[in-house]
Write a protein that holds these residues in place. Structure first.
Motif, PDB file in Angstrom:
ATOM      1  N   TYR A  16      14.111   1.110  -1.492  1.00 30.71           N
ATOM      2  CA  TYR A  16      13.582  -0.158  -1.002  1.00 30.71           C
ATOM      3  C   TYR A  16      12.605   0.121   0.117  1.00 30.71           C
ATOM      4  O   TYR A  16      12.882   0.950   0.984  1.00 30.71           O
ATOM      5  N   LEU A  17      11.507  -0.563   0.110  1.00 28.21           N
ATOM      6  CA  LEU A  17      10.527  -0.401   1.176  1.00 28.21           C
ATOM      7  C   LEU A  17      10.251  -1.767   1.793  1.00 28.21           C
ATOM      8  O   LEU A  17       9.657  -2.632   1.157  1.00 28.21           O
ATOM      9  N   THR A  18      10.714  -1.960   3.007  1.00 30.58           N
ATOM     10  CA  THR A  18      10.449  -3.232   3.706  1.00 30.58           C
ATOM     11  C   THR A  18      10.179  -2.937   5.173  1.00 30.58           C
ATOM     12  O   THR A  18      10.388  -1.822   5.652  1.00 30.58           O
ATOM     13  N   ASP A  19       9.782  -3.956   5.871  1.00 27.17           N
ATOM     14  CA  ASP A  19       9.669  -3.925   7.313  1.00 27.17           C
ATOM     15  C   ASP A  19      10.980  -3.398   7.908  1.00 27.17           C
ATOM     16  O   ASP A  19      12.054  -3.763   7.444  1.00 27.17           O
ATOM     17  N   SER A  20      10.884  -2.570   8.929  1.00 31.42           N
ATOM     18  CA  SER A  20      12.112  -1.985   9.478  1.00 31.42           C
ATOM     19  C   SER A  20      13.032  -3.032  10.086  1.00 31.42           C
ATOM     20  O   SER A  20      14.203  -2.764  10.317  1.00 31.42           O
TER      21      SER A  20
ATOM     22  N   ILE B 131       0.829  -1.212   0.000  1.00 33.27           N
ATOM     23  CA  ILE B 131       0.000   0.000   0.000  1.00 33.27           C
ATOM     24  C   ILE B 131       0.861   1.259   0.000  1.00 33.27           C
ATOM     25  O   ILE B 131       0.679   2.155  -0.829  1.00 33.27           O
ATOM     26  N   VAL B 132       1.800   1.304   0.914  1.00 33.66           N
ATOM     27  CA  VAL B 132       2.654   2.490   1.006  1.00 33.66           C
ATOM     28  C   VAL B 132       3.543   2.592  -0.235  1.00 33.66           C
ATOM     29  O   VAL B 132       3.728   3.671  -0.803  1.00 33.66           O
ATOM     30  N   GLY B 133       4.076   1.443  -0.676  1.00 32.13           N
ATOM     31  CA  GLY B 133       4.935   1.437  -1.865  1.00 32.13           C
ATOM     32  C   GLY B 133       4.186   1.959  -3.076  1.00 32.13           C
ATOM     33  O   GLY B 133       4.710   2.763  -3.848  1.00 32.13           O
ATOM     34  N   ASP B 134       2.967   1.529  -3.233  1.00 30.95           N
ATOM     35  CA  ASP B 134       2.166   1.959  -4.377  1.00 30.95           C
ATOM     36  C   ASP B 134       1.930   3.466  -4.313  1.00 30.95           C
ATOM     37  O   ASP B 134       2.050   4.162  -5.329  1.00 30.95           O
ATOM     38  N   THR B 135       1.608   3.978  -3.143  1.00 32.19           N
ATOM     39  CA  THR B 135       1.350   5.413  -3.041  1.00 32.19           C
ATOM     40  C   THR B 135       2.637   6.212  -3.250  1.00 32.19           C
ATOM     41  O   THR B 135       2.632   7.238  -3.941  1.00 32.19           O
ATOM     42  N   LEU B 136       3.753   5.717  -2.720  1.00 28.80           N
ATOM     43  CA  LEU B 136       5.029   6.406  -2.977  1.00 28.80           C
ATOM     44  C   LEU B 136       5.320   6.450  -4.476  1.00 28.80           C
ATOM     45  O   LEU B 136       5.737   7.474  -5.012  1.00 28.80           O
ATOM     46  N   ASN B 137       5.090   5.338  -5.118  1.00 27.41           N
ATOM     47  CA  ASN B 137       5.290   5.251  -6.564  1.00 27.41           C
ATOM     48  C   ASN B 137       4.431   6.313  -7.268  1.00 27.41           C
ATOM     49  O   ASN B 137       4.913   7.070  -8.112  1.00 27.41           O
TER      50      ASN B 137
END
Ligand code: ARG
Length: 569
Positions: free
Chosen positions: A335-339, A125-131
């Motif tokens: 990169y977007l992953t769990d911290s 969700i966050v990755g898509d919005t950042l994109n």
């Protein structure tokens, strides 16, 4: 129009130096506030309040200023003319970046033969919005679903299948890749049970773990039977990923290229690493030390080949950097992953620097927080397992359905699904992505308060006014009320908000902007009747004009979040 920038530029130009413009939280005393007197006083060695008195008339002269006054130690509060706001408020447009970047974005990153779980919700969700934000700001993004499709979990799945079907041809020495394999197949839900069972077994049975590791190495070295089997379950898994992506209404990935694809470049990377003397032997494995003298926290080495000679998660990530540089030559990789993967990326970036693979300051890892249950621990299903993404979606759908029924509304299934997805997505986006949050299906699906359904409902309401009306929206130069003014101002705040959301990688800004906009829209809706006979036509036209502006602005915001506005709610 970007009002903030317009006002800021005009003041700087008028005064001949650069001051800072603030947007006060409470705008009762002014739409903006400038520290120009403080900055000017420093330059001219004067007292700020005295200088403020000198500057004030110059600011009052600006044609868009309705009033300006000195406050506190020398701030100047500025109010903008109503007609200026009315005339210049416009629907936010995608921007042209002054320096357009090519950005590789690595998010989603699902695992083959493991069903998507709650941990994949935020990266999706966050990755898509950042994109979408990057694209809106005029940059080119290339999105990667860097799938977990080549590591030990593949060996575990194959070892499991071997255990339940030892007689299948894939495991025989005389396996013939040319034979008809069509009867060897699985349903998606069957496939999804293999990995959990295999990993449970591996925890108790060392020889099974051993076998899975040998199979992994065999798979990677081209064992025909294992690869034929892999080629059967891989597409089943990929289809599940695509179904989920569609369900969540996130943009399709530009590349479904995961660890397996990156592994093709491991050999080339190995040469680079050897040439730079970066690979070291360690108990049969080959590792890369990334420790620096300045480190205060432990910094373990990366493992390039494990002791069985298999390529690791580390190696494929290094190779993916190499491939992306070669193929896309991007300005940045994000990169977007769990911290909890932060250390891995710190190690990876160090290797990229040591090996000269990529400019390290343009490698960026964004680590997001965990989604927790009411107990403050990672959200689990009632059975105690990490919740599957599909379970979560179902929980949200059920919550919306019962809410709709208890309100005596009739909505079709598509609409209910849409609302549920919007509820999940909005709730995820409105939290600071770096923090944990508690997921409560009841509250996130409420039609009131800071929720996705509330935002959708507001949009539906505006659409309904615009659809019902036979009058053409038109801008008339007439007086506007406070609620109209506040709404127009919020519309004009969009550009500043999106700039900041982009710079700070802060997807919560969009969600919270949308919520605030909706509150102002609803205040306007209540105090400014439109389609009523006692309202004169000019006012009606004007209010419809504002309604349309607000609706279109809200659509831009909901599009950035990938929310679908239903026809009716
Ligand atoms: N598949 C991994 C997981 O589910 C995430 C991969 C993230 N991207 C990467 N390039 N390592 O944890």
């Amino acid at each position: 129009m970007n009002l903030y920038k317009y006002v800021s530029d005009a003041i700087n130009e008028k005064l001949g130096f650069v001051a800072n413009l603030e947007t006060p939280r409470n705008r009762e005393f002014g739409d903006f506030s400038t520290n120009a007197a403080m900055v000017g006083a420093k330059l001219a060695h004067k007292n700020p309040r005295e200088l403020a008195a000198e500057i004030l008339p110059k600011i009052q002269e600006l044609d868009f200023v309705s009033s300006a006054e000195i406050a506190g130690p020398g701030f100047i509060n500025i109010k903008i003319k109503d007609d200026f706001i009315l005339k210049n408020a416009s629907v936010p447009q995608p921007q042209k970046a002054t320096v357009p970047l090519v950005v590789d974005m690595d998010y989603g990153a699902y695992n083959v033969a493991k069903s998507l779980h709650i941990g994949h919700l935020r990266t999706s969700i966050v990755g898509d919005t950042l994109n979408r934000i990057f694209r809106f700001m005029g940059h080119k993004t290339i999105s990667y679903n860097h799938m977990g499709d080549w590591g030990r979990s593949m060996g575990m799945v194959i070892a499991w299948i071997k255990r339940i079907h030892p007689d299948w041809p894939f495991f025989q020495d005389d396996f013939d890749a040319g034979m008809d394999l069509s009867k060897y197949t699985f349903t998606a839900s069957e496939l999804n049970t293999f990995y959990p069972q295999a990993s449970a077994l591996a925890r108790q049975d060392e020889s099974f773990m051993e076998e899975a590791q040998i199979i992994t190495a065999g798979l990677q070295r081209g064992n025909k039977g294992y690869n034929a089997l892999y080629n059967i379950f891989m597409p089943i898994s990929l289809k599940c990923m695509h179904d989920t992506i569609e369900k969540l209404n996130i943009l399709p990935f530009d590349n479904d290229l995961g660890e397996k694809h990156a592994a093709l470049y491991v050999g080339e990377v190995e040469k680079i690493l050897r040439a730079k003397n970066l690979l070291q032997q360690s108990d049969g494995a080959e590792i890369i030390s990334v420790k620096k003298d300045t480190d205060t926290a432990p910094m373990p080495p990366m493992m390039f080949y494990n002791s069985r000679g298999a390529t690791t998660y580390d190696a494929t990530d290094i190779a993916a950097v190499y491939y992306r540089k070669l193929n896309d030559n991007p300005n940045k990789i994000i990169y977007l992953t769990d911290s909890r993967q932060s250390l891995h990326f710190e190690q990876l970036f160090r290797v990229a620097e040591l090996a000269g693979l990529f400019d390290v300051k343009n490698l960026e890892h964004i680590g997001y927080g965990t989604i927790n249950g009411a107990d403050g621990k990672p959200f689990k299903t009632r059975s105690g397992n990490a919740a599957d993404l599909d379970d979560i979606i179902q929980v949200a759908i059920d919550a919306v359905r019962s809410r709709v029924a208890s309100n005596n509304k009739q909505l079709d299934n598509d609409t209910i699904n849409n609302i549920a997805i919007a509820a999940l997505k909005f709730n995820d986006l409105m939290h600071d992505l770096r923090s944990d949050y508690i997921f409560d299906p009841e509250s996130v699906t409420s039609f009131e308060g800071r929720t996705g359904p509330y935002v959708l409902y507001t949009a539906v309401r505006l659409n309904s006014v615009l659809n019902r009306s036979t009058i053409t929206p038109q801008l008339n130069n007439i007086e506007i009320s406070v609620d109209e003014r506040n709404l127009l101002m919020a519309i004009m705040d969009f550009d500043k908000m999106i700039q900041s959301a982009y710079e700070n990688r802060a997807t919560d800004m969009i969600a919270n902007y949308a919520y605030n906009l909706c509150q102002l829209i609803n205040a306007f809706y209540h105090t400014c009747p439109i389609l009523r006979d006692d309202i004169d036509i000019k006012t009606q036209q004007n209010r419809l004009y504002i309604t349309k502006l607000a609706r279109d602005t809200l659509v831009v915001a909901t599009d950035l979040m990938g929310l679908k506005i239903p026809a009716k709610m």
